[in-house]
Design a protein around this motif. Structure first.
Motif, PDB file in Angstrom:
ATOM      1  N   ASN A  13      28.994  -5.055  11.398  1.00 52.88           N
ATOM      2  CA  ASN A  13      29.570  -3.717  11.496  1.00 52.88           C
ATOM      3  C   ASN A  13      28.565  -2.609  11.210  1.00 52.88           C
ATOM      4  N   SER A  14      27.439  -2.956  10.595  1.00 51.67           N
ATOM      5  CA  SER A  14      26.448  -1.930  10.263  1.00 51.67           C
ATOM      6  C   SER A  14      25.063  -2.562  10.151  1.00 51.67           C
ATOM      7  N   ASN A  15      24.058  -1.725  10.217  1.00 53.87           N
ATOM      8  CA  ASN A  15      22.685  -2.195  10.040  1.00 53.87           C
ATOM      9  C   ASN A  15      22.478  -2.751   8.636  1.00 53.87           C
ATOM     10  N   GLN A  16      23.139  -2.175   7.653  1.00 53.64           N
ATOM     11  CA  GLN A  16      23.028  -2.664   6.284  1.00 53.64           C
ATOM     12  C   GLN A  16      23.560  -4.087   6.170  1.00 53.64           C
ATOM     13  N   GLU A  17      24.633  -4.405   6.901  1.00 50.96           N
ATOM     14  CA  GLU A  17      25.171  -5.769   6.888  1.00 50.96           C
ATOM     15  C   GLU A  17      24.157  -6.766   7.453  1.00 50.96           C
ATOM     16  N   ILE A  18      23.403  -6.355   8.460  1.00 56.03           N
ATOM     17  CA  ILE A  18      22.371  -7.220   9.025  1.00 56.03           C
ATOM     18  C   ILE A  18      21.311  -7.505   7.967  1.00 56.03           C
ATOM     19  N   LEU A  19      20.854  -6.466   7.296  1.00 55.85           N
ATOM     20  CA  LEU A  19      19.854  -6.615   6.242  1.00 55.85           C
ATOM     21  C   LEU A  19      20.377  -7.514   5.125  1.00 55.85           C
ATOM     22  N   ASP A  20      21.600  -7.284   4.706  1.00 55.45           N
ATOM     23  CA  ASP A  20      22.191  -8.097   3.640  1.00 55.45           C
ATOM     24  C   ASP A  20      22.254  -9.575   4.032  1.00 55.45           C
ATOM     25  N   LYS A  21      22.621  -9.870   5.289  1.00 58.17           N
ATOM     26  CA  LYS A  21      22.743 -11.255   5.747  1.00 58.17           C
ATOM     27  C   LYS A  21      21.370 -11.932   5.819  1.00 58.17           C
ATOM     28  N   VAL A  22      20.370 -11.220   6.335  1.00 55.67           N
ATOM     29  CA  VAL A  22      19.015 -11.780   6.415  1.00 55.67           C
ATOM     30  C   VAL A  22      18.512 -12.114   5.006  1.00 55.67           C
ATOM     31  N   ARG A  23      18.769 -11.237   4.058  1.00 51.19           N
ATOM     32  CA  ARG A  23      18.355 -11.492   2.667  1.00 51.19           C
ATOM     33  C   ARG A  23      19.145 -12.650   2.067  1.00 51.19           C
ATOM     34  N   GLU A  24      20.457 -12.658   2.296  1.00 52.56           N
ATOM     35  CA  GLU A  24      21.322 -13.714   1.752  1.00 52.56           C
ATOM     36  C   GLU A  24      20.888 -15.097   2.226  1.00 52.56           C
ATOM     37  N   LYS A  25      20.490 -15.195   3.483  1.00 47.16           N
ATOM     38  CA  LYS A  25      20.087 -16.479   4.058  1.00 47.16           C
ATOM     39  C   LYS A  25      18.626 -16.832   3.765  1.00 47.16           C
ATOM     40  N   GLY A  26      17.884 -15.899   3.164  1.00 57.54           N
ATOM     41  CA  GLY A  26      16.506 -16.179   2.779  1.00 57.54           C
ATOM     42  C   GLY A  26      15.491 -16.069   3.910  1.00 57.54           C
ATOM     43  N   PHE A  27      15.811 -15.304   4.954  1.00 59.96           N
ATOM     44  CA  PHE A  27      14.917 -15.176   6.100  1.00 59.96           C
ATOM     45  C   PHE A  27      13.958 -13.988   6.017  1.00 59.96           C
ATOM     46  N   SER A  28      14.103 -13.126   5.043  1.00 60.35           N
ATOM     47  CA  SER A  28      13.358 -11.866   4.986  1.00 60.35           C
ATOM     48  C   SER A  28      11.865 -12.014   5.236  1.00 60.35           C
ATOM     49  N   ASN A  29      11.233 -12.971   4.598  1.00 63.78           N
ATOM     50  CA  ASN A  29       9.778 -13.123   4.692  1.00 63.78           C
ATOM     51  C   ASN A  29       9.329 -14.190   5.675  1.00 63.78           C
TER      52      ASN A  29
END
Length: 72
Positions: free
Chosen positions: A6-22
């Motif tokens: 629903n938002s760009n913030q949700e995308i960021l939160d999901k990427v972080r939650e799943k451990g994909f950020s780096n």
């Protein structure tokens, strides 16, 4: 991983939650940030060193630069 948000913030939160950020993406993208700084994106989460805004994309959407979103 679901790629409906629903938002760009949700995308960021999901990427972080799943451990994909780096994690390295299959593609490398270059952007001009809204602050004017050039940013090279090689991981699923990349921060602009000038304004600290974040470019992010999910692994399932990384195949197109158009899927990268910006979170301020």
């Amino acid at each position: 991983m679901s790629c409906t948000f629903n938002s760009n913030q949700e995308i960021l939160d999901k990427v972080r939650e799943k451990g994909f950020s780096n994690d390295k993406m299959d593609f490398t993208y270059e952007f001009t940030c809204e602050c004017g700084h050039e940013v090279m994106m090689e991981t699923f989460e990349t921060q602009c060193p000038a304004c600290l805004g974040i470019f992010v994309v999910t692994p399932c959407s990384q195949d197109s630069k158009d899927n990268v979103v910006f979170v301020k």
